[in-house]
Design an enzyme around this catalytic site. Structure first.
Site: not given
Length: 304
Positions: A127, A173, A176-178
């Site tokens: 998130i 996911g 991309v979040k990192i």
């Protein structure tokens, strides 16, 4: 025919972000939700919204068809999955396990393989956005999953988020979040440098930030981390801490190293976060890194 996974939903980790997400899931999904956390208080609060407490992790693995985890780090995810009473030991075939936190990419893919060996499924759905977004159900979620699993997950994630992106297979996911967090931290460092220079040069920091919002330097980081934290010097506890930010940045540095890349900007940001933690700011909201660059506007020590 194989048994269908149970209709109940499980939720592990009811902290600052997990509790409001679990509440929204119970309110909006139309499904029975079982929650688990070591702390009793969030379970008491969530019971008023229909969330039933689970006696343990193994019970969730047996009783729930989809299990969400909202945990502080990959280390905690690994413990919940691989511990002696963890999910892997009790998981039912067909169950879908979803990591809502930020975890290392290699751990994410390894866990997906382990669950697959037991006939279960795994997805990463980290998130983004604030605690208020978790309360309001307006998070952004980046998903790594097989297409069929993403289709199953989407209506459940829509109870938590307004922006849901399928980034690719498992692990995508997290990548991309990192990278999202890496760019955010480096941007906040740049804002901290800018306001330090402006103030030392005799310019009002508010004039600087309000003017930057009208030009090409405008950003989410400026409007939120800059205006709401750096400018007023407001760095509360029980927000995303310096130590957590550094943990996420370490995942970016590790991923870059694995790919043969020297992420110099990320290394600089990590060094500043390290200094902030060593100065006693580890538990404070992480834009407190601005104090390392220019401590004068907010003298008084940690929490001041």
């Amino acid at each position: 025919m194989a048994d269908r996974p149970p209709a109940k939903l499980g939720f592990v980790g009811l902290g600052v972000m997990g509790e409001p997400m679990c509440r929204n899931l119970a309110r909006k999904s139309g499904r029975e939700v079982l929650g688990f956390d070591r702390a009793a208080e969030p379970l008491r609060r969530l019971h008023e919204h229909g969330v039933e407490p689970a006696p343990g992790i193994a019970a969730l693995a047996q009783d729930c068809g989809v299990i969400f985890m909202a945990l502080p780090s990959g280390r905690h995810v690994q413990a919940v999955c691989e511990g002696p009473d963890g999910l892997l030991a009790a998981i039912r075939p067909g169950t879908l396990v979803v990591d809502l936190g930020t975890s290392p990419v290699d751990l994410t893919r390894d866990l997906a393989d382990h669950f697959r060996e037991r006939g279960a499924r795994y997805a990463d759905a980290p998130i983004a956005r604030t605690r208020q977004a978790a309360e309001d159900g307006t998070l952004s979620i980046m998903v790594g999953a097989e297409p069929a699993d993403f289709a199953e997950l989407h209506p459940l994630l829509a109870t938590l988020a307004t922006d849901i992106t399928h980034c690719g297979p498992v692990g995508s996911g997290q990548i991309v979040k990192i990278l999202n967090n890496m760019v955010l931290v480096e941007t906040v460092v740049a804002l901290s440098e800018a306001i330090a220079v402006a103030r030392r040069a005799g310019l009002d920091g508010q004039v600087l930030f309000e003017t930057l919002q009208k030009g090409s330097a405008d950003s989410f980081a400026l409007r939120n981390h800059g205006m709401k934290a750096i400018l007023p010097g407001r760095f509360p506890e029980r927000a995303f801490s310096t130590d957590y930010a550094r943990k996420d940045l370490s995942y970016a540095l590790s991923l870059g190293s694995d790919l043969g890349l020297d992420l110099r900007g990320a290394r600089t940001a990590d060094d500043l976060l390290r200094q902030a933690s060593e100065a006693g700011y580890g538990d404070l909201y992480w834009p407190v890194v601005s104090r390392i660059l220019d401590p004068k506007p907010n003298e008084g020590g940690p929490g001041a």
